[in-house]
Scaffold this motif. Structure first.
Motif, short mmCIF file in Angstrom:
data_model
loop_
_atom_site.label_atom_id
_atom_site.label_comp_id
_atom_site.label_asym_id
_atom_site.label_seq_id
_atom_site.Cartn_x
_atom_site.Cartn_y
_atom_site.Cartn_z
N ASP A 155 0.84 -1.20 0.00
CA ASP A 155 0.00 0.00 0.00
C ASP A 155 0.88 1.26 0.00
O ASP A 155 1.26 1.77 1.05
CB ASP A 155 -0.92 -0.02 1.23
N TYR A 156 1.19 1.73 -1.20
CA TYR A 156 2.04 2.91 -1.32
C TYR A 156 1.31 4.17 -0.85
O TYR A 156 1.92 5.08 -0.30
CB TYR A 156 2.48 3.09 -2.79
N TYR A 157 0.01 4.24 -1.08
CA TYR A 157 -0.75 5.41 -0.66
C TYR A 157 -0.70 5.59 0.86
O TYR A 157 -0.63 6.72 1.36
CB TYR A 157 -2.20 5.30 -1.13
N LYS A 158 -0.72 4.49 1.59
CA LYS A 158 -0.64 4.56 3.06
C LYS A 158 0.66 5.25 3.48
O LYS A 158 0.66 6.06 4.40
CB LYS A 158 -0.69 3.14 3.63
N ASP A 159 1.76 4.94 2.80
CA ASP A 159 3.03 5.60 3.10
C ASP A 159 2.95 7.10 2.84
O ASP A 159 3.47 7.91 3.61
CB ASP A 159 4.17 5.02 2.26
N LEU A 160 2.30 7.49 1.76
CA LEU A 160 2.18 8.92 1.45
C LEU A 160 1.38 9.66 2.51
O LEU A 160 1.66 10.82 2.81
CB LEU A 160 1.51 9.11 0.08
N GLU A 181 0.91 8.59 5.84
CA GLU A 181 1.48 8.47 7.19
C GLU A 181 2.89 9.04 7.34
O GLU A 181 3.25 9.49 8.41
CB GLU A 181 1.47 7.01 7.61
N ASP A 182 3.70 9.03 6.29
CA ASP A 182 5.09 9.47 6.39
C ASP A 182 5.19 10.94 5.98
O ASP A 182 4.91 11.29 4.83
CB ASP A 182 5.98 8.60 5.51
N GLU A 183 5.59 11.79 6.90
CA GLU A 183 5.67 13.23 6.62
C GLU A 183 6.67 13.57 5.53
O GLU A 183 6.49 14.51 4.77
CB GLU A 183 6.03 13.99 7.90
N GLU A 184 7.76 12.80 5.43
CA GLU A 184 8.77 13.07 4.41
C GLU A 184 8.25 12.75 3.01
O GLU A 184 8.75 13.30 2.02
CB GLU A 184 10.04 12.27 4.69
#
Length: 68
Positions: free
Chosen positions: A45-50, A52-55
């Motif tokens: 789930d790449y969208y989840k990283d976008l 949740e991850d501020e960077e």
């Protein structure tokens, strides 16, 4: 021994004990692997990283950038 360009050929002195035409034992050329072929990466789930991850999050415009 001297390696000739990118080939697997080596030049040897005449008094070498190596057998001419002998192949290296156990040599297997490296086969590149594609990590994205695995089921784990295909279902990641790449969208989840976008989210949740501020960077990795969306960049907020600074200064006059938002005007255009």
């Amino acid at each position: 021994m001297t390696k000739i360009s990118n080939s697997s050929s080596l030049t040897l002195p005449q008094d070498s004990a190596c057998e001419v035409g002998a192949e290296k034992i156990g040599y297997r050329p490296h086969k590149p692997t594609n990590i994205f072929e695995t089921k784990e990466w295909q279902e990641y789930d790449y969208y989840k990283d976008l989210v949740e991850d501020e960077e990795l999050a969306e960049v907020k415009p600074v200064g006059k950038e938002w005007l255009s």
